[in-house]
Every structure is written in C-alpha cells, then in structure tokens.
Design a protein around this motif. Structure first.
Motif, PDB file in Angstrom:
ATOM      1  N   GLY A  34      -8.901  10.227  -9.248  1.00 22.25           N
ATOM      2  CA  GLY A  34      -8.026   9.293  -8.552  1.00 22.25           C
ATOM      3  C   GLY A  34      -8.732   7.986  -8.223  1.00 22.25           C
ATOM      4  N   ALA A  35     -10.009   8.080  -7.834  1.00 20.04           N
ATOM      5  CA  ALA A  35     -10.772   6.871  -7.516  1.00 20.04           C
ATOM      6  C   ALA A  35     -10.952   6.007  -8.757  1.00 20.04           C
ATOM      7  CB  ALA A  35     -12.141   7.249  -6.937  1.00 20.04           C
ATOM      8  N   VAL A  36     -11.260   6.651  -9.888  1.00 14.47           N
ATOM      9  CA  VAL A  36     -11.414   5.913 -11.154  1.00 14.47           C
ATOM     10  C   VAL A  36     -10.088   5.279 -11.550  1.00 14.47           C
ATOM     11  CG1 VAL A  36     -11.879   6.133 -13.625  1.00 14.47           C
ATOM     12  CG2 VAL A  36     -13.323   7.329 -11.970  1.00 14.47           C
ATOM     13  N   SER A  37      -8.996   6.024 -11.382  1.00 11.54           N
ATOM     14  CA  SER A  37      -7.668   5.505 -11.691  1.00 11.54           C
ATOM     15  C   SER A  37      -7.349   4.282 -10.832  1.00 11.54           C
ATOM     16  CB  SER A  37      -6.616   6.598 -11.462  1.00 11.54           C
ATOM     17  OG  SER A  37      -5.304   6.092 -11.593  1.00 11.54           O
ATOM     18  N   GLY A  38      -7.657   4.374  -9.529  1.00  7.92           N
ATOM     19  CA  GLY A  38      -7.418   3.247  -8.634  1.00  7.92           C
ATOM     20  C   GLY A  38      -8.264   2.042  -8.999  1.00  7.92           C
ATOM     21  N   LEU A  39      -9.516   2.281  -9.397  1.00  6.04           N
ATOM     22  CA  LEU A  39     -10.399   1.185  -9.798  1.00  6.04           C
ATOM     23  C   LEU A  39      -9.859   0.480 -11.046  1.00  6.04           C
ATOM     24  CD1 LEU A  39     -13.029  -0.401  -9.482  1.00  6.04           C
ATOM     25  CD2 LEU A  39     -14.166   1.374 -10.839  1.00  6.04           C
ATOM     26  N   ILE A  40      -9.386   1.273 -11.999  1.00  5.30           N
ATOM     27  CA  ILE A  40      -8.816   0.690 -13.225  1.00  5.30           C
ATOM     28  C   ILE A  40      -7.595  -0.163 -12.892  1.00  5.30           C
ATOM     29  CG2 ILE A  40      -7.667   1.199 -15.425  1.00  5.30           C
ATOM     30  CD1 ILE A  40      -9.429   3.704 -15.606  1.00  5.30           C
ATOM     31  N   GLU A  66       3.804  -6.858 -12.083  1.00  2.30           N
ATOM     32  CA  GLU A  66       5.025  -6.835 -11.271  1.00  2.30           C
ATOM     33  C   GLU A  66       5.305  -5.449 -10.702  1.00  2.30           C
ATOM     34  OE1 GLU A  66       9.820  -7.706 -11.810  1.00  2.30           O
ATOM     35  OE2 GLU A  66       8.430  -8.009 -13.476  1.00  2.30           O
ATOM     36  N   PHE A  67       5.069  -4.408 -11.505  1.00  2.00           N
ATOM     37  CA  PHE A  67       5.391  -3.054 -11.070  1.00  2.00           C
ATOM     38  C   PHE A  67       4.161  -2.277 -10.588  1.00  2.00           C
ATOM     39  CE2 PHE A  67       8.768  -4.087 -14.175  1.00  2.00           C
ATOM     40  CZ  PHE A  67       9.842  -4.022 -13.300  1.00  2.00           C
ATOM     41  N   MET A  68       3.088  -2.986 -10.280  1.00  2.00           N
ATOM     42  CA  MET A  68       1.876  -2.339  -9.773  1.00  2.00           C
ATOM     43  C   MET A  68       1.383  -3.106  -8.553  1.00  2.00           C
ATOM     44  SD  MET A  68      -1.536  -1.231 -11.902  1.00  2.00           S
ATOM     45  CE  MET A  68      -2.263  -2.882 -11.862  1.00  2.00           C
ATOM     46  N   PRO A  69       1.948  -2.834  -7.371  1.00  2.00           N
ATOM     47  CA  PRO A  69       1.591  -3.570  -6.155  1.00  2.00           C
ATOM     48  C   PRO A  69       0.098  -3.470  -5.846  1.00  2.00           C
ATOM     49  CG  PRO A  69       3.539  -2.210  -5.805  1.00  2.00           C
ATOM     50  CD  PRO A  69       2.984  -1.817  -7.130  1.00  2.00           C
ATOM     51  N   PHE A  70      -0.493  -4.613  -5.475  1.00  2.00           N
ATOM     52  CA  PHE A  70      -1.929  -4.669  -5.217  1.00  2.00           C
ATOM     53  C   PHE A  70      -2.335  -3.740  -4.073  1.00  2.00           C
ATOM     54  CE2 PHE A  70      -5.314  -6.440  -2.529  1.00  2.00           C
ATOM     55  CZ  PHE A  70      -6.378  -6.347  -3.410  1.00  2.00           C
ATOM     56  N   TRP A  71      -1.626  -3.795  -2.954  1.00  2.00           N
ATOM     57  CA  TRP A  71      -2.038  -3.024  -1.786  1.00  2.00           C
ATOM     58  C   TRP A  71      -1.941  -1.529  -2.044  1.00  2.00           C
ATOM     59  CZ3 TRP A  71      -4.925  -5.436   1.374  1.00  2.00           C
ATOM     60  CH2 TRP A  71      -4.749  -6.799   1.605  1.00  2.00           C
ATOM     61  N   LEU A  72      -0.980  -1.111  -2.857  1.00  2.00           N
ATOM     62  CA  LEU A  72      -0.860   0.302  -3.208  1.00  2.00           C
ATOM     63  C   LEU A  72      -2.030   0.727  -4.091  1.00  2.00           C
ATOM     64  CD1 LEU A  72       0.756   2.895  -3.076  1.00  2.00           C
ATOM     65  CD2 LEU A  72       2.072   2.111  -5.047  1.00  2.00           C
ATOM     66  N   SER A  73      -2.404  -0.138  -5.032  1.00  2.00           N
ATOM     67  CA  SER A  73      -3.542   0.152  -5.904  1.00  2.00           C
ATOM     68  C   SER A  73      -4.834   0.224  -5.093  1.00  2.00           C
ATOM     69  CB  SER A  73      -3.668  -0.923  -6.987  1.00  2.00           C
ATOM     70  OG  SER A  73      -2.524  -0.947  -7.817  1.00  2.00           O
ATOM     71  N   LEU A  74      -4.993  -0.708  -4.147  1.00  2.00           N
ATOM     72  CA  LEU A  74      -6.183  -0.722  -3.306  1.00  2.00           C
ATOM     73  C   LEU A  74      -6.247   0.532  -2.434  1.00  2.00           C
ATOM     74  CD1 LEU A  74      -8.688  -2.177  -2.213  1.00  2.00           C
ATOM     75  CD2 LEU A  74      -7.200  -3.336  -0.558  1.00  2.00           C
ATOM     76  N   ALA A  75      -5.116   0.907  -1.851  1.00  2.00           N
ATOM     77  CA  ALA A  75      -5.064   2.102  -1.007  1.00  2.00           C
ATOM     78  C   ALA A  75      -5.381   3.350  -1.827  1.00  2.00           C
ATOM     79  CB  ALA A  75      -3.692   2.227  -0.351  1.00  2.00           C
ATOM     80  N   ASN A  76      -4.870   3.406  -3.062  1.00  2.00           N
ATOM     81  CA  ASN A  76      -5.164   4.534  -3.947  1.00  2.00           C
ATOM     82  C   ASN A  76      -6.659   4.645  -4.209  1.00  2.00           C
ATOM     83  OD1 ASN A  76      -2.779   5.918  -4.558  1.00  2.00           O
ATOM     84  ND2 ASN A  76      -2.127   4.324  -5.968  1.00  2.00           N
ATOM     85  N   PHE A  77      -7.288   3.505  -4.485  1.00  2.00           N
ATOM     86  CA  PHE A  77      -8.722   3.479  -4.763  1.00  2.00           C
ATOM     87  C   PHE A  77      -9.527   3.933  -3.538  1.00  2.00           C
ATOM     88  CE2 PHE A  77     -12.689   0.919  -4.469  1.00  2.00           C
ATOM     89  CZ  PHE A  77     -13.401   1.573  -5.470  1.00  2.00           C
ATOM     90  N   ILE A 135      -5.494   7.162   5.662  1.00  2.00           N
ATOM     91  CA  ILE A 135      -5.087   6.475   4.430  1.00  2.00           C
ATOM     92  C   ILE A 135      -4.009   7.274   3.707  1.00  2.00           C
ATOM     93  CG2 ILE A 135      -5.840   5.629   2.177  1.00  2.00           C
ATOM     94  CD1 ILE A 135      -8.626   5.234   3.365  1.00  2.00           C
ATOM     95  N   SER A 136      -4.215   8.589   3.638  1.00  2.00           N
ATOM     96  CA  SER A 136      -3.254   9.453   2.952  1.00  2.00           C
ATOM     97  C   SER A 136      -1.893   9.440   3.639  1.00  2.00           C
ATOM     98  CB  SER A 136      -3.791  10.889   2.881  1.00  2.00           C
ATOM     99  OG  SER A 136      -4.980  10.949   2.125  1.00  2.00           O
ATOM    100  N   PHE A 137      -1.916   9.379   4.975  1.00  2.00           N
ATOM    101  CA  PHE A 137      -0.657   9.308   5.727  1.00  2.00           C
ATOM    102  C   PHE A 137       0.140   8.079   5.299  1.00  2.00           C
ATOM    103  CE2 PHE A 137       1.951   7.807   9.222  1.00  2.00           C
ATOM    104  CZ  PHE A 137       2.621   8.949   9.607  1.00  2.00           C
ATOM    105  N   GLY A 138      -0.552   6.960   5.181  1.00  2.00           N
ATOM    106  CA  GLY A 138       0.126   5.733   4.745  1.00  2.00           C
ATOM    107  C   GLY A 138       0.708   5.866   3.358  1.00  2.00           C
ATOM    108  N   LEU A 139      -0.022   6.553   2.478  1.00  2.00           N
ATOM    109  CA  LEU A 139       0.467   6.733   1.113  1.00  2.00           C
ATOM    110  C   LEU A 139       1.656   7.691   1.059  1.00  2.00           C
ATOM    111  CD1 LEU A 139      -2.949   6.876  -0.783  1.00  2.00           C
ATOM    112  CD2 LEU A 139      -1.248   5.049  -0.863  1.00  2.00           C
ATOM    113  N   PHE A 140       1.621   8.741   1.885  1.00  2.00           N
ATOM    114  CA  PHE A 140       2.768   9.652   1.945  1.00  2.00           C
ATOM    115  C   PHE A 140       3.995   8.935   2.508  1.00  2.00           C
ATOM    116  CE2 PHE A 140      -0.211  13.410   1.892  1.00  2.00           C
ATOM    117  CZ  PHE A 140       0.321  13.980   0.750  1.00  2.00           C
ATOM    118  N   PHE A 141       3.758   7.952   3.373  1.00  2.00           N
ATOM    119  CA  PHE A 141       4.862   7.213   3.985  1.00  2.00           C
ATOM    120  C   PHE A 141       5.432   6.150   3.045  1.00  2.00           C
ATOM    121  CE2 PHE A 141       6.583   3.917   6.885  1.00  2.00           C
ATOM    122  CZ  PHE A 141       7.493   4.705   7.568  1.00  2.00           C
ATOM    123  N   SER A 142       4.697   5.820   1.977  1.00  2.00           N
ATOM    124  CA  SER A 142       5.070   4.704   1.104  1.00  2.00           C
ATOM    125  C   SER A 142       6.456   4.811   0.449  1.00  2.00           C
ATOM    126  CB  SER A 142       3.999   4.494   0.013  1.00  2.00           C
ATOM    127  OG  SER A 142       3.856   5.644  -0.786  1.00  2.00           O
TER     128      SER A 142
END
Length: 250
Positions: free
Chosen positions: A200-206, A163-174, A18-25
């Motif tokens: 970070g998990a709480v931030s992603g959930l929010i 608009e500036f908070m992509p769903f998949w990025l938020s889900l991946a963060n969570f 998961i982290s690899f995908g986020l670093f690649f984002s």
C-alpha cells in the motif's frame, strides 16, 4: 529511552487516526445518495468486499489468533461499522435488484467467514498456525483490492490527467501505508500487516509520483471542459480496505 511497546502503540494510534479518515472518505458519496434518494450509478461492490476484508482483520487481531494486535482490531472494527452504515444507506435507496444483490452477497460472506473461523478455531491449535492461515487470507483480500487503484493509475497515465486521483487521498494512502508498515516492523514483528501495507505504501508513493508528473495537466483539461460546456462522464467512488487502505473506482 522509549520502549518498543510504547513506540509501536504510538505509531498504531497514528495509523488508527489516518485510517479513520480514510474509512470516512466515502461519506460524501452517501450524503449524495441520501440527498437524491437514489444510488444512481454507484455500486455496492467495494463496500461489500470491504466488509469481508475488515471482518477477517478483526478476527486476525484477536488474542487467540494473533496476540498483541489490539490496534488492528480497533481500526478494522470501526471500518466494519462504517461499511455496514454505508451498505444500509445503499440498501434503503437501491432498487429491488440492488437490495437483493447486497443481501445475497452479505449472506455468502457471513457463511464463508463462519466456515473459516470454525476451521481456524477447531482444526488449528496455537496462535502461530492460526495467524498463518488468517493472515494469508487477509493479505490475499488486500492485494485483490489494490487492483482498483491500479486502474486509476493507468487512467492517469493514459489521459495525462489527475482529475480522478485526488492529491490528499493519495497522500493519506501513502502515509497510512508507511505508518502501518512501521507498526509491523516494531517488535513484535507482524509479517502479514507488513506485506499488505508495504504494498500500500508503494502504491501510494507511485500515485504521488504520477500526481507530480501530471498535475500541470489538470488545469488545462478542466479549462477545456469548461469551455466546451462538458463535464466528466465518470464519478469517483471510494471505499476503504483494511487498515484504512482505500479502493477507488471510476
């Protein structure tokens, strides 16, 4: 019955993926820079900050600082490599002022890291003391980098638009935060990985809750912009933090 060591390794490997995908984002941002041969309005700040962040987490995970943390080392080593590639691309296409900024800050970071590493290895004896000092520094840097996503969440509430908070990025963060929090809780317990990633998990959930609340407004706003012939004035800039956490700047 699955042993704690196997369970921890499995969770850690999933966290690495998961982290690899986020670093690649941020890759699309730098593809755009290469294509246009200009850094435009993008700033190197989040990537410079992530270099220091990843470097300290790599140092933290070494056996003589915090044993049994090889998976923390692997993902942050990968993240460190990604950030250096991003900064190299930025340096190539930046103005002289931008290049000077990148060079100066990287030198300052290298000196700071070297000082902390020397103090840790020479003045502190035993992994417990070393883990405490380096772990606290890692968590401080992580918490500081959470300021950026908080500004995005505030923008969502203010504009009632995701608009500036992509769903998949938020889900991946969570999912990333949950994964590394679970990793930290499995024996051997890791307080410092737990602190930063539980936040970070709480931030992603929010972020996901906000998305659920305001996602219906996204289409309306996009339609309004299309009808008026206007485009959003801001662009999203992404950079992953330690363990794949992502800082978002607008």
């Amino acid at each position: 019955m699955v042993s704690a060591a196997i369970a921890r390794n499995v969770v850690g490997v999933i966290g690495n993926v998961i982290s690899f995908g986020l670093f690649f984002s941020p890759a699309p941002t730098f593809y755009r820079i290469i294509k246009r041969k200009s850094v435009e309005e993008f700033k190197p700040d989040p990537y410079i900050a992530t270099v220091l962040n990843c470097a300290f987490w790599v140092f933290y995970g070494l056996p003589f600082v915090h044993p049994h943390s090889i998976l923390v080392v692997t993902i942050n080593s990968i993240g460190l490599a990604f950030e250096f590639v991003y900064l190299t691309i930025f340096y190539i296409y930046a103005t002289n002022k931008g290049r000077k900024k990148v060079a100066i800050y990287l030198v300052i970071e290298a000196i700071f890291f070297a000082v902390i590493a020397l103090i840790t290895l020479l003045a502190l004896h035993g992994t417990r003391k070393r883990s405490l000092v380096v772990g606290v520094l890692c968590d401080i840097f992580n918490v500081m980098m959470y300021v950026s996503p908080l500004t995005i969440m505030a923008k969502v509430i203010k504009t009632k638009s995701v608009e500036f908070m992509p769903f998949w990025l938020s889900l991946a963060n969570f999912l990333n935060g949950v994964c590394w929090t679970t990793y930290a809780l499995i024996h051997p317990f890791d307080l410092y990985v737990l602190i930063s990633n539980s936040i970070g998990a709480v931030s992603g959930l929010i972020q996901l809750v906000l998305y659920a609340c305001y996602c219906s407004c996204k289409g309306d706003k996009n339609n309004d912009e299309s009808g008026n012939g206007t485009k959003p004035e801001a662009a999203v800039q992404l950079s992953a933090t330690s363990n794949g956490r992502v800082a978002v700047q607008v």
